[in-house]
Design a protein around this motif. Structure first.
Motif, PDB file in Angstrom:
ATOM      1  N   UNK A  27      77.002  29.917  71.672  1.00 28.94           N
ATOM      2  CA  UNK A  27      76.149  30.871  72.389  1.00 28.94           C
ATOM      3  C   UNK A  27      75.835  30.309  73.767  1.00 28.94           C
ATOM      4  N   UNK A  28      75.975  31.139  74.776  1.00 27.90           N
ATOM      5  CA  UNK A  28      75.775  30.728  76.154  1.00 27.90           C
ATOM      6  C   UNK A  28      74.468  31.319  76.672  1.00 27.90           C
ATOM      7  N   UNK A  29      73.511  30.440  76.937  1.00 27.18           N
ATOM      8  CA  UNK A  29      72.233  30.877  77.499  1.00 27.18           C
ATOM      9  C   UNK A  29      72.294  30.820  79.012  1.00 27.18           C
ATOM     10  N   UNK A  30      71.433  31.575  79.652  1.00 23.84           N
ATOM     11  CA  UNK A  30      71.429  31.634  81.113  1.00 23.84           C
ATOM     12  C   UNK A  30      70.937  30.301  81.698  1.00 23.84           C
ATOM     13  N   UNK A  31      71.557  29.898  82.795  1.00 20.12           N
ATOM     14  CA  UNK A  31      71.211  28.660  83.484  1.00 20.12           C
ATOM     15  C   UNK A  31      70.844  29.013  84.922  1.00 20.12           C
ATOM     16  N   UNK A  72      70.515  22.636  80.952  1.00 19.60           N
ATOM     17  CA  UNK A  72      69.437  23.085  80.063  1.00 19.60           C
ATOM     18  C   UNK A  72      69.146  22.106  78.933  1.00 19.60           C
ATOM     19  N   UNK A  73      69.963  21.054  78.786  1.00 13.75           N
ATOM     20  CA  UNK A  73      69.814  20.187  77.623  1.00 13.75           C
ATOM     21  C   UNK A  73      68.507  19.399  77.661  1.00 13.75           C
ATOM     22  N   UNK A  74      68.113  18.876  78.823  1.00  9.81           N
ATOM     23  CA  UNK A  74      66.974  17.964  78.918  1.00  9.81           C
ATOM     24  C   UNK A  74      65.811  18.547  79.705  1.00  9.81           C
ATOM     25  N   UNK A  75      65.830  19.846  79.918  1.00  6.84           N
ATOM     26  CA  UNK A  75      64.747  20.457  80.696  1.00  6.84           C
ATOM     27  C   UNK A  75      63.406  20.285  79.996  1.00  6.84           C
ATOM     28  N   UNK A  76      63.368  20.458  78.689  1.00  8.21           N
ATOM     29  CA  UNK A  76      62.099  20.355  77.953  1.00  8.21           C
ATOM     30  C   UNK A  76      61.510  18.948  78.049  1.00  8.21           C
ATOM     31  N   UNK A 130      83.322  34.014  82.584  1.00 14.04           N
ATOM     32  CA  UNK A 130      83.976  32.803  83.099  1.00 14.04           C
ATOM     33  C   UNK A 130      83.782  31.619  82.160  1.00 14.04           C
ATOM     34  N   UNK A 131      82.623  31.549  81.504  1.00 17.38           N
ATOM     35  CA  UNK A 131      82.375  30.449  80.574  1.00 17.38           C
ATOM     36  C   UNK A 131      83.235  30.568  79.324  1.00 17.38           C
ATOM     37  N   UNK A 132      83.376  31.780  78.808  1.00 22.53           N
ATOM     38  CA  UNK A 132      84.229  31.968  77.638  1.00 22.53           C
ATOM     39  C   UNK A 132      85.687  31.652  77.957  1.00 22.53           C
ATOM     40  N   UNK A 140      84.026  26.222  85.196  1.00 18.63           N
ATOM     41  CA  UNK A 140      84.086  27.689  85.273  1.00 18.63           C
ATOM     42  C   UNK A 140      83.496  28.218  86.574  1.00 18.63           C
ATOM     43  N   UNK A 141      83.134  27.338  87.504  1.00 17.89           N
ATOM     44  CA  UNK A 141      82.523  27.708  88.789  1.00 17.89           C
ATOM     45  C   UNK A 141      81.126  28.288  88.612  1.00 17.89           C
ATOM     46  N   UNK A 142      80.547  28.143  87.450  1.00 19.10           N
ATOM     47  CA  UNK A 142      79.158  28.533  87.194  1.00 19.10           C
ATOM     48  C   UNK A 142      78.309  27.275  87.027  1.00 19.10           C
ATOM     49  N   UNK A 143      76.994  27.476  86.980  1.00 22.40           N
ATOM     50  CA  UNK A 143      76.104  26.344  86.755  1.00 22.40           C
ATOM     51  C   UNK A 143      76.394  25.684  85.405  1.00 22.40           C
ATOM     52  N   UNK A 144      76.355  24.377  85.387  1.00 26.75           N
ATOM     53  CA  UNK A 144      76.676  23.644  84.166  1.00 26.75           C
ATOM     54  C   UNK A 144      75.688  23.969  83.047  1.00 26.75           C
ATOM     55  N   UNK A 145      76.222  24.163  81.860  1.00 33.97           N
ATOM     56  CA  UNK A 145      75.365  24.444  80.704  1.00 33.97           C
ATOM     57  C   UNK A 145      74.488  23.247  80.352  1.00 33.97           C
ATOM     58  N   UNK A 146      74.944  22.037  80.683  1.00 32.70           N
ATOM     59  CA  UNK A 146      74.180  20.842  80.314  1.00 32.70           C
ATOM     60  C   UNK A 146      72.900  20.697  81.134  1.00 32.70           C
TER      61      UNK A 146
END
Length: 450
Positions: free
Chosen positions: A224-228, A257-261, A199-201, A249-255
């Motif tokens: 590259x799409x990492x798991x969220x 993961x951007x500021x988790x660290x 769905x992301x692609x 894409x009806x999936x969790x937003x990729x963003x």
């Protein structure tokens, strides 16, 4: 300065690292800024070039013919079978770094060659092949539906020479499409290649605008799409609302993961939620935290927000250390002073409600005084006139009370009727328009004979 005979030269340099060679000559997805474009000898370091095709599909090729390729050139590259048409998006040293991130290249033999710059004949075939893509996708969906396959064909891409077609599909389960390939080859008379995407692609290939107002990350720079997971939202203290966390894409937003660290590092500086703060005022429970600013809000109730106090994380740790030593501060304030008493929130406390009555009475008196000053002596004349009218009415009512009796008193023929007006009153009625009682109607009193 005399500019008339001066020879001007157009400047093609860079300003603050931005160069027309690194940025421009293309408006495609997954654009890579070539910050080494103006470095002398950059293109001679390697013969590898990056070529992009429809949407987000990219490939890497050897420039074996030493063509002077620049970003934005349309080239014909090697394909199996035939050739394909693409656009050069990157040259020089950065191509090696891009190849390391690419997941489709397993060995150096997978890298093919660049044939030539595209000619007019190549572009004509390319346009004819692209014109068939939409109709082919609609017909292929009908064929897949007729076979009862649980799959969705999202896009179709024809090769530049029209000898091959790639069908991108989405499926939740494994699909046996052997019969589908036979039917598609018989219907379109080209070589068929099936490629499964997620769905992301699919969202990256279609493109769009995210809730932030910018183009989708998967359509601009993300490869590259990492798991969220929802853990990223919990760490950042984001409300677990599916409609807010889901992307196009009806999936969790990729963003997510951007500021988790950064949030994980900042959360280590905050006190634990299980630790209570004991003061002379009472016990305080951690109610909420602002992770990035390092602010903690404490409440006297464990489950509800009561008597909320916001302090810094350093002050909270200082109070925790004091509690371990058996000490209790006066309050949660930074200076350790007692908490000041709250003022009453009643705006009418100590106010006299009769102040409005005094103002109204004073205003009424002023209005009456102004009215008398404007009218002059008219109110006094009206009062005298009303008094005379009352006297006349009282006399008339006294005459009506007397009953007529011929034996006791002779009747006077000249006497006016009971119900008639008095002579003085008749005179007032017949007064001139300038008279005092102009337009005044006589008052008639009727009395029932007993």
């Amino acid at each position: 300065m005399d500019y008339k005979d001066m020879k001007f030269k157009v400047w093609h340099g860079c300003d603050r690292g931005l160069c027309h060679k690194g940025c421009g000559r293309q408006d495609r997805q997954l654009n890579t800024f070539d910050w080494l474009a103006d470095v002398p000898g950059n293109n001679q370091t390697t013969d590898l070039v990056e070529v992009q095709f429809k949407n987000t599909r990219k490939g890497y090729y050897h420039n074996v013919n030493n063509l002077d390729l620049k970003k934005g050139d349309i080239v014909a590259v090697e394909a199996n079978p035939g050739h394909d048409i693409g656009v050069v998006t990157l040259t020089g040293r950065l191509v090696k770094l891009q190849i390391k991130k690419a997941s489709g290249i397993k060995s150096p033999d997978d890298i093919k060659r660049v044939y030539r710059l595209a000619k007019d004949v190549d572009m004509q075939k390319y346009q004819e092949a692209k014109a068939r893509e939409h109709a082919t996708m609609i017909e292929s969906r009908q064929i897949a539906k007729g076979l009862g396959l649980k799959m969705k064909i999202g896009d179709v891409e024809f090769q530049g020479d029209g000898n091959k077609a790639i069908f991108y599909y989405i499926a939740d389960e494994r699909v046996d499409f052997r019969q589908l390939i036979k039917d598609l080859a018989a219907a379109f008379h080209v070589r068929i290649e099936m490629k499964q995407i997620g769905a992301r692609q699919e969202a990256g290939r279609i493109g769009g605008t995210g809730p932030c107002g910018r183009d989708l990350c998967c359509a601009t720079w993300m490869k590259n799409f990492s798991s969220v997971s929802t853990t990223a939202a919990r760490i950042q203290d984001i409300s677990p609302n599916p409609t807010k966390l889901a992307g196009m894409c009806a999936k969790l937003k990729c963003c997510l993961n951007y500021e988790v660290d950064d949030y994980m590092e900042a959360s280590r500086k905050l006190p634990s939620k299980e630790v209570l703060l004991e003061t002379m005022d009472g016990e305080y429970h951690l109610f909420k935290t602002d992770i990035l600013s390092g602010q903690c809000t404490y409440s006297t109730d464990k489950n509800l927000g009561a008597n909320l106090e916001t302090i810094s994380a350093e002050r909270a740790k200082e109070i925790i250390e004091m509690n371990r030593r058996g000490e209790k501060p006066l309050s949660l304030l930074e200076d350790g002073k007692a908490k000041p008493a709250k003022k009453s929130a009643d705006l009418l406390a100590g106010a006299d409600l009769s102040r409005f009555d005094k103002a109204k009475k004073r205003k009424k008196n002023n209005q009456q005084r102004n009215y008398n000053g404007q009218q002059g002596g008219r109110p006094q004349r009206e009062n005298r006139r009303n008094q005379r009218d009352q006297q006349d009415n009282s006399r008339q009512q006294g005459d009506n009370r007397r009953q007529p009796n011929e034996n006791r008193r002779p009747q006077n023929s000249n006497r006016r009727p009971n119900n008639g007006p008095r002579p003085a009153q008749q005179q007032r009625e017949g007064a001139t328009p300038n008279g005092r009682n102009e337009g005044r109607q006589p008052q008639k009193t009727e009395r029932t004979q007993e």
